[in-house]
Design a protein around this motif. Structure first.
Motif, PDB file in Angstrom:
ATOM      1  N   ARG A  13       6.652 -10.279   4.262  1.00  0.00           N
ATOM      2  CA  ARG A  13       6.505 -11.096   3.047  1.00  0.00           C
ATOM      3  C   ARG A  13       5.620 -10.418   1.996  1.00  0.00           C
ATOM      4  N   VAL A  14       5.824  -9.116   1.853  1.00  0.00           N
ATOM      5  CA  VAL A  14       5.175  -8.357   0.793  1.00  0.00           C
ATOM      6  C   VAL A  14       6.233  -7.483   0.133  1.00  0.00           C
ATOM      7  N   GLY A  15       5.906  -6.961  -1.039  1.00  0.00           N
ATOM      8  CA  GLY A  15       6.798  -6.017  -1.686  1.00  0.00           C
ATOM      9  C   GLY A  15       7.215  -6.456  -3.072  1.00  0.00           C
ATOM     10  N   GLY A  16       7.578  -5.475  -3.881  1.00  0.00           N
ATOM     11  CA  GLY A  16       7.933  -5.711  -5.268  1.00  0.00           C
ATOM     12  C   GLY A  16       9.384  -6.092  -5.469  1.00  0.00           C
ATOM     13  N   THR A  17       9.874  -5.848  -6.677  1.00  0.00           N
ATOM     14  CA  THR A  17      11.191  -6.323  -7.085  1.00  0.00           C
ATOM     15  C   THR A  17      12.160  -5.158  -7.270  1.00  0.00           C
ATOM     16  N   PRO A  18      13.315  -5.189  -6.599  1.00  0.00           N
ATOM     17  CA  PRO A  18      14.303  -4.128  -6.804  1.00  0.00           C
ATOM     18  C   PRO A  18      14.962  -4.261  -8.171  1.00  0.00           C
ATOM     19  N   ALA A  19      15.540  -3.162  -8.659  1.00  0.00           N
ATOM     20  CA  ALA A  19      16.229  -3.198  -9.942  1.00  0.00           C
ATOM     21  C   ALA A  19      17.445  -4.115  -9.885  1.00  0.00           C
ATOM     22  N   PHE A 277      -8.772  -8.356  13.761  1.00  0.00           N
ATOM     23  CA  PHE A 277      -9.445  -7.255  13.070  1.00  0.00           C
ATOM     24  C   PHE A 277      -8.817  -7.036  11.695  1.00  0.00           C
ATOM     25  N   PRO A 278      -9.613  -6.785  10.643  1.00  0.00           N
ATOM     26  CA  PRO A 278     -11.061  -6.544  10.654  1.00  0.00           C
ATOM     27  C   PRO A 278     -11.915  -7.786  10.450  1.00  0.00           C
ATOM     28  N   GLY A 279     -11.328  -8.964  10.232  1.00  0.00           N
ATOM     29  CA  GLY A 279     -12.138 -10.167  10.075  1.00  0.00           C
ATOM     30  C   GLY A 279     -11.438 -11.216   9.235  1.00  0.00           C
ATOM     31  N   GLU A 280     -12.007 -12.418   9.219  1.00  0.00           N
ATOM     32  CA  GLU A 280     -11.353 -13.572   8.608  1.00  0.00           C
ATOM     33  C   GLU A 280     -11.163 -13.461   7.109  1.00  0.00           C
ATOM     34  N   ASP A 281     -11.937 -12.640   6.430  1.00  0.00           N
ATOM     35  CA  ASP A 281     -11.811 -12.530   4.979  1.00  0.00           C
ATOM     36  C   ASP A 281     -10.727 -11.546   4.554  1.00  0.00           C
ATOM     37  N   ALA A 282     -10.205 -10.777   5.475  1.00  0.00           N
ATOM     38  CA  ALA A 282      -9.229  -9.745   5.130  1.00  0.00           C
ATOM     39  C   ALA A 282      -7.842 -10.363   4.931  1.00  0.00           C
ATOM     40  N   PRO A 283      -7.133  -9.989   3.859  1.00  0.00           N
ATOM     41  CA  PRO A 283      -5.798 -10.541   3.620  1.00  0.00           C
ATOM     42  C   PRO A 283      -4.752 -10.028   4.600  1.00  0.00           C
ATOM     43  N   ALA A 284      -4.988  -8.845   5.157  1.00  0.00           N
ATOM     44  CA  ALA A 284      -4.126  -8.290   6.201  1.00  0.00           C
ATOM     45  C   ALA A 284      -4.979  -8.045   7.433  1.00  0.00           C
ATOM     46  N   ARG A 285      -4.529  -8.565   8.581  1.00  0.00           N
ATOM     47  CA  ARG A 285      -5.317  -8.443   9.807  1.00  0.00           C
ATOM     48  C   ARG A 285      -4.398  -8.195  10.996  1.00  0.00           C
ATOM     49  N   LEU A 286      -4.969  -7.710  12.079  1.00  0.00           N
ATOM     50  CA  LEU A 286      -4.228  -7.711  13.329  1.00  0.00           C
ATOM     51  C   LEU A 286      -3.992  -9.163  13.733  1.00  0.00           C
ATOM     52  N   SER A 287      -2.870  -9.406  14.355  1.00  0.00           N
ATOM     53  CA  SER A 287      -2.553 -10.746  14.810  1.00  0.00           C
ATOM     54  C   SER A 287      -3.663 -11.296  15.703  1.00  0.00           C
ATOM     55  N   ASN A 296       0.295 -10.467   7.596  1.00  0.00           N
ATOM     56  CA  ASN A 296      -0.041 -10.942   6.255  1.00  0.00           C
ATOM     57  C   ASN A 296      -0.568 -12.356   6.405  1.00  0.00           C
ATOM     58  N   ARG A 297      -1.819 -12.591   6.039  1.00  0.00           N
ATOM     59  CA  ARG A 297      -2.417 -13.912   6.246  1.00  0.00           C
ATOM     60  C   ARG A 297      -2.083 -14.876   5.120  1.00  0.00           C
ATOM     61  N   GLY A 298      -1.161 -14.472   4.232  1.00  0.00           N
ATOM     62  CA  GLY A 298      -0.701 -15.381   3.196  1.00  0.00           C
ATOM     63  C   GLY A 298      -0.795 -14.814   1.796  1.00  0.00           C
ATOM     64  N   ALA A 299      -1.738 -13.885   1.575  1.00  0.00           N
ATOM     65  CA  ALA A 299      -1.930 -13.340   0.231  1.00  0.00           C
ATOM     66  C   ALA A 299      -2.025 -11.817   0.229  1.00  0.00           C
ATOM     67  N   ALA A 300      -1.605 -11.183   1.319  1.00  0.00           N
ATOM     68  CA  ALA A 300      -1.686  -9.731   1.421  1.00  0.00           C
ATOM     69  C   ALA A 300      -0.645  -9.059   0.538  1.00  0.00           C
ATOM     70  N   THR A 301      -0.928  -7.827   0.146  1.00  0.00           N
ATOM     71  CA  THR A 301       0.027  -6.975  -0.549  1.00  0.00           C
ATOM     72  C   THR A 301       0.469  -5.866   0.401  1.00  0.00           C
ATOM     73  N   ALA A 302       1.486  -5.129  -0.027  1.00  0.00           N
ATOM     74  CA  ALA A 302       1.924  -3.988   0.767  1.00  0.00           C
ATOM     75  C   ALA A 302       0.793  -2.978   0.941  1.00  0.00           C
ATOM     76  N   ASP A 303      -0.020  -2.808  -0.100  1.00  0.00           N
ATOM     77  CA  ASP A 303      -1.145  -1.878  -0.011  1.00  0.00           C
ATOM     78  C   ASP A 303      -2.164  -2.336   1.026  1.00  0.00           C
ATOM     79  N   ASP A 304      -2.352  -3.661   1.147  1.00  0.00           N
ATOM     80  CA  ASP A 304      -3.270  -4.188   2.162  1.00  0.00           C
ATOM     81  C   ASP A 304      -2.763  -3.860   3.567  1.00  0.00           C
TER      82      ASP A 304
END
Length: 333
Positions: A13-19, A277-287, A296-304
């Motif tokens: 549930r991350v990623g931009g928009t294709p042409a 990991f790495p903790g509750e504040d991170a947008p991307a974490r290990l399950s 993706n905890r709900g607001a992560a980006t692909a970069d995260d």
């Protein structure tokens, strides 16, 4: 109407928009679409269930070709022909309902049937190579629509010669199963054989406990499943790791030629990357259920997601000298 983003087309549930997006509901339309785009020099990406893709954010100069041809048919008493866009778990359910064994251990794996030979999908001691007989491909190099034998795909652990090459697109697959009431020996049950229905439910229960069955309400399933493949290393390195950790029964499996396959999840945990990991504040974490899934905890980006993957890789390599390889395909990252 705006073009959907990859956040709506992938399980991370991350990623931009294709042409552009083209939806293909038949094998013939899928082949024709890829041929047309190739002839025009248009960059494209094939999207099935989206469970094995990590796509960059922003506007992407490529066309998403959606594989939406579905259907399962019995060629004979034991052979299934499956359209590439069919939900894989529906294939397993169909086989179990018809008393056909061989893929029950692959229950609950997200994604489409066409993706299964590309990375030789496997779980709990079973893999698609065990039952795959042939694959219908659109060969982008020769511009031909052809059935090829499974033996031509160089199938190995989480690998085929289709993976990462984009040389061909899977249109249909054929599986040869077994008329039986009993499952294959199930690794997670200590090699026990049970009825096909019991095997399927047992695998689904095990996968749910690990957050590996898709559930939109559970952020532990906003993932690409197992993010890293289990590494194959020299036996001597495995011995060194076992000595460093100092635990009995490190998961290790002979891989031939003096090589050993290790558990990526075990290495990640022993390197200090715990669940969440790495903790509750991170947008991307290990399950919180399974350290092999990046979520993706709900607001992560692909970069995260990518940053977390690189961080875990770095920790494991520094601690054990083992390089972990991502299983999903990275696009634009």
């Amino acid at each position: 109407m705006s073009t959907p983003s990859f956040a709506s087309l992938t399980t991370l549930r991350v990623g931009g928009t294709p042409a552009d997006i083209v939806e293909c509901t038949t094998a013939e339309a899928l082949a024709a679409t890829v041929a047309r785009l190739d002839a025009a020099g248009t960059p494209l990406i094939i999207v099935g269930g989206g469970s094995n893709l990590l796509v960059a954010e922003g506007a992407l100069d490529l066309t998403a070709v959606l594989v939406r041809n579905t259907g399962i048919s019995l060629v004979d008493d034991i052979t299934l022909r499956i359209q590439a866009g069919t939900v894989w778990d529906n294939v397993v359910a169909f086989a179990v309902e018809h008393g056909l064994g061989g893929i029950e251990a692959l229950s609950g794996i997200p994604g489409s049937a066409g993706a299964t030979p590309v990375q030789n999908v496997g779980a709990y001691g079973s893999e698609i190579a065990d039952v795959l007989t042939r694959v219908r491909l659109y060969n982008r190099e020769t511009e031909t629509d052809e059935w090829v034998p499974a033996s031509s795909l160089d199938l190995a652990y989480r690998y085929s010669n289709l993976k990462f090459t984009s040389r061909a697109v899977v249109l249909e697959i054929e599986l040869e199963l077994e008329k039986t009431e009993q499952s294959i020996p199930l690794r997670h049950l200590g090699g026990e054989r049970v009825s096909l229905a019991e095997a399927r439910e047992s695998v689904l229960e095990t996968r749910r406990a690990k957050g590996m069955v898709l559930d939109s309400a559970d952020h532990d399933t906003w993932s690409a499943g197992s993010f890293f493949t289990n590494p194959v290393v020299p036996a001597a390195l495995a011995d060194d790791i076992e000595a460093i950790v100092g635990e009995d029964r490190m998961p290790r499996f002979a891989a031939g030629d003096g090589q050993v396959k290790l558990s990526a999840a075990w290495l990640i945990e022993r390197a200090g990357c715990h669940r969440g990991f790495p903790g509750e504040d991170a947008p991307a974490r290990l399950s919180t259920k399974h350290t092999l899934a990046l979520t993706n905890r709900g607001a992560a980006t692909a970069d995260d997601i990518a940053a977390l993957a690189r961080r875990v890789q770095g920790v494991v390599e520094k601690q054990f000298g083992v390089e972990l390889h991502p299983e999903p395909v990275w696009v634009g990252l």
